[in-house]
Write an enzyme that holds these catalytic residues in place. Structure first.
Site, mmCIF file in Angstrom:
data_model
loop_
_atom_site.group_PDB
_atom_site.id
_atom_site.type_symbol
_atom_site.label_atom_id
_atom_site.label_comp_id
_atom_site.label_asym_id
_atom_site.label_seq_id
_atom_site.Cartn_x
_atom_site.Cartn_y
_atom_site.Cartn_z
ATOM 1 N N GLY A 21 0.821 -1.201 0.000
ATOM 2 C CA GLY A 21 0.000 0.000 0.000
ATOM 3 C C GLY A 21 0.855 1.250 0.000
ATOM 4 O O GLY A 21 2.036 1.224 0.346
ATOM 5 N N GLY A 68 0.504 5.649 0.784
ATOM 6 C CA GLY A 68 -0.275 6.800 1.198
ATOM 7 C C GLY A 68 0.464 8.074 0.892
ATOM 8 O O GLY A 68 1.471 8.088 0.172
ATOM 9 N N GLY A 69 -0.054 9.173 1.446
ATOM 10 C CA GLY A 69 0.554 10.467 1.159
ATOM 11 C C GLY A 69 1.905 10.644 1.804
ATOM 12 O O GLY A 69 2.727 11.430 1.335
ATOM 13 N N VAL A 82 4.246 0.950 2.127
ATOM 14 C CA VAL A 82 4.354 -0.272 2.918
ATOM 15 C C VAL A 82 4.616 -1.442 1.974
ATOM 16 O O VAL A 82 3.880 -1.630 0.993
ATOM 17 C CB VAL A 82 3.077 -0.534 3.735
ATOM 18 C CG1 VAL A 82 3.238 -1.790 4.582
ATOM 19 C CG2 VAL A 82 2.740 0.653 4.625
ATOM 20 N N ASP A 121 -7.544 8.048 14.646
ATOM 21 C CA ASP A 121 -7.962 7.770 13.264
ATOM 22 C C ASP A 121 -8.621 6.392 13.177
ATOM 23 O O ASP A 121 -8.310 5.589 12.303
ATOM 24 C CB ASP A 121 -6.769 7.858 12.323
ATOM 25 C CG ASP A 121 -7.196 8.011 10.854
ATOM 26 O OD1 ASP A 121 -8.344 8.428 10.615
ATOM 27 O OD2 ASP A 121 -6.387 7.715 9.964
#
Length: 735
Positions: free
Chosen positions: A54, A56-57, A61, A170
């Protein structure tokens, strides 16, 4: 494990569409430079890159393999242009946070540092499974039982994190993972709370973060953010509980509690609008009152009206799962406001008296210290409850002292905690080797007295007495028919069953409690060891096995139970041919089998059986050809064929002795009505709502005036029957 961390600038906040509102908002983050790692690359001289998991910003990973022992881990690192002070320190906090938390429902970080080009990284546990977000996308929503099993474990995780000074900030479906553990036979499916990327450390680390997470910054995912989080105010652990309420709400209804046209409008709704009750949000589905109250309390706008700890929330869920109600209805805000009139002078006087009493109390407390008793402890165990023991009239309030206390006053022991499990395993290993039995017989008082260790070994009750946790001293009348459900601890040490006398147990439930999740991840218990060590249960009348994996050799040990007359097998990892090798089918009065395989070999074993009264083969591969075998069971009274392949043709072979027939979700049409009318003894017919029209239902009732037609129901609808049993019955209102 996937952070779903997307970048939003402040002036773009109002233009985010609803599809991206489950993404994490972190304001003022620069565009990252993305580093690609090819499969097979060696990192840090110890790990081989397998694949990208994965991105993200802030970082990526990857799945990596240890060159030392072949174990797989997750490698997470920052993008190269994200190594400014703020993002570096956030990344460092995530590494430190995950490293300091050691709990089965959380991710563990094993090492951290810098990659050769200076990018910060850490190596963490790899979660093999799917996220709650993925499950909700495919299933829409969860049943109450499924949701409760998941959120009990989430509650454990948050309770542990909060106790260690960590606020997640979160909580959302994509950060809740269901892990598969194919090699683990004692724990079952495990829920993991992941991604502490924007976690807040409290206590000693708070000063360190003052320049990192100042009041006024906004962190979180709009669909799941607490009101105080949306306003950029300081948050504490109760903010996580609000977010958890949003996730639980979505899991039960299929939609978040509040959602606007943009991220900003959604955040405004969290501050000003109340969520609809679960029933209204799901367009009429009935939910237990306890669940409605639990979710409403989690979603309270005022922090003081929410659960004050994850422990209290978990306690209420566990008590619901065990059949107890410790929830407290929330007072309506309008009621309190209507009855409250405040006079300034009165408040000043009251405050002065309060300060005086407080000072006096502190003085006396220091002069005359008192020993404070600990609150009652409630140990949690994966203890399924026997259907026979769930009648309201059989409930004994003395079983769990203090059961009606408010949840904040209860000390919930997290039996998933590694330290607690390790201690129990050590103690039970010693106990296995000690001579003697758990029970003694008091002939004068006509009692069977059990003396268990202080930790729970499951649940022990009777067919007329609600189960109690199998720990400490328990007494039962000698005439009671005892029901035992071992927990995972007992099943992991099967020799402990030798400490029951041969006449102690008459009903045994070997069940993997986590399998109730029914989310395509089923783990199995140590059933061979259990079967080998219960062979001396000479009075055993009922054996109920759920999600077990006995070997064909161990399965044959049930031939030792000469009094067995109730056998229930659900998702047992045996072929129908192996099951058919049981030698005593003709002595059974009740038989249940749930499997997706063809069960013709098993059904043939009941040919001519005069004892069988109840046969349940719901969800099995049963055809019209197999239905011919039912006519060879002379005294069959109840037949459950729910979700099988039986059609109108198969109804021709139903035995005349039937009093109950369940053909819900079978391919039965109005053409089968004559064969139903032929069954003169039939009193109960279960069928799905859409199978016959209303006029066809009325015609059937006119032909069979003593017939009671009941509609097939979902898991949630079962709870409705407690208050309105007639809701399931089809009434003939025509003249």
């Amino acid at each position: 494990m996937k952070g779903n961390t997307d970048k939003f600038r402040g002036d773009e906040l109002n233009n985010i569409d609803s599809q991206s509102q489950d993404s994490t908002i972190i304001l003022d983050v620069e565009t990252p430079h993305i580093l690609e790692l090819k499969p097979g690359v060696i990192i840090l001289e110890r790990y081989r890159v397998i694949e990208l998991l994965g991105r993200g910003g802030m970082g990526s990973v990857y799945k990596v393999e240890s060159l030392d022992n072949g174990s797989t881990f997750a490698l997470k690192f920052l993008h190269k242009q994200q190594t400014n002070d703020a993002t570096w320190r956030r990344f460092d906090i995530e590494a430190k946070t995950s490293n300091k938390l050691d709990h089965p429902n959380l991710i563990k970080v094993h090492e951290s540092g810098l990659l050769p080009d200076g990018q910060p990284f850490f190596i963490m546990d790899l979660v093999q499974g799917e996220s709650l977000a993925d499950i909700l996308k495919t299933r829409g929503r969860l049943s109450v039982n499924q949701a409760v099993k998941i959120f009990i474990q989430v509650g454990f995780a948050l309770s542990y994190a909060h106790a260690n000074g960590v606020i997640h900030r979160d909580i959302k479906p994509s950060n809740i993972m269901l892990e598969k553990r194919p090699g683990d036979t004692t724990i079952g499916a495990v829920v993991k709370v992941v991604d502490f990327g924007i976690a807040k450390l409290t206590g000693k680390d708070e000063f360190t973060q003052m320049t990192l997470t100042k009041t006024g910054e906004i962190f979180g995912s709009p669909l799941y953010m607490s009101p105080e989080q949306c306003m950029g105010m300081g948050v504490d652990h109760r903010s996580d509980l609000y977010s958890l309420g949003c996730v639980m709400y979505e899991s039960l209804t299929g939609a978040p509690p509040l959602m606007g046209e943009s991220a900003l409008s959604t955040m405004m709704k969290h501050q000003s609008e109340e969520a609809l009750p679960l029933k209204e949000a799901s367009l009429g589905i009935e939910y237990p009152d306890q669940i409605e109250r639990i979710v409403a309390r989690l979603l309270a706008k005022e922090v003081r009206n929410r659960y004050q700890s994850a422990q209290a929330f978990t306690s209420d869920l566990v008590n619901f799962d065990s059949g107890l109600d410790t929830t407290v209805p929330l007072l309506l805000k309008t009621q309190t406001e209507a009855k409250t009139t405040v006079r300034p002078l009165y408040v000043i006087k009251l405050l002065a008296v309060y300060i005086l009493l407080l000072a006096l109390g502190m003085y006396l407390g220091t002069r005359f210290p008192q020993i404070v008793k600990a609150p009652p402890r409630v140990h949690l165990a994966d203890v399924p409850i026997s259907k026979a023991a769930l009648t309201e009239t059989s409930f004994d309030a003395r079983i769990l002292p203090g059961a009606k206390l408010p949840p904040q006053d209860r000390d919930v022991v997290d039996e998933f905690a590694p330290s607690y499990q390790k201690k129990c395993h050590e103690l039970i290993s010693k106990l296995e080797k000690e001579p003697g039995f758990f029970s003694t017989i008091d002939q004068n008082k006509k009692l069977r007295i059990f003396r268990f260790p202080d930790y729970s070994l499951g649940a022990l009750g009777a067919t007329t007495i609600r189960p109690r946790f199998a720990r400490g001293t328990l007494s039962f009348p000698l005439s009671a028919s005892l029901v035992y459900t071992p927990n995972n601890l007992a099943k992991a040490h099967p020799r402990i069953f030798k400490k029951f006398r041969d006449d102690d147990i008459e009903h045994l439930f070997i069940k993997n409690a986590i399998s109730d999740l029914d989310l395509a991840t089923v783990e199995f218990s140590n059933s061979d060891g259990v079967l080998e060590n219960i062979a001396h249960f000479r009075k055993l009348e009922e054996l109920n096995m759920v999600s077990t994996d006995p070997s064909p050799k161990a399965w044959l040990l049930i031939n030792n139970f000469k009094k067995l007359n109730i056998l229930s097998l659900s998702h047992v990892q045996l072929s129908p041919k192996d099951i058919a090798k049981f030698a005593n089918f003709h002595q059974l009065k009740y038989f249940k089998l749930v499997t997706h395989e063809r069960i013709t070999d098993v059904l043939k074993k009941f040919n001519g059986s005069k004892n069988l009264r109840n046969l349940c083969v719901a969800k099995c591969n049963v055809t019209d050809e197999d239905a011919k075998l039912f006519s060879d069971i002379p005294n069959l009274e109840q037949l459950e064929l729910r979700s099988t392949q039986v059609t109108d043709k198969g109804l021709r072979y139903m035995p005349m002795t039937l009093k109950l027939l369940d053909i819900s979700y079978c391919k039965v049409t109005k053409a089968g009505i004559p064969d139903i009318v032929r069954l003169k003894n039939l009193r109960e017919l279960f069928i799905d709502r859409d199978r016959l029209s209303s006029s066809e239902m009325h015609s059937l009732l006119r032909l069979c005036p003593r017939l009671n037609i009941q509609f097939a129901i979902t898991g949630e609808e079962k709870h409705m029957l407690k208050d309105n049993p007639s809701a399931r019955v089809f009434h003939d209102s025509q003249p």
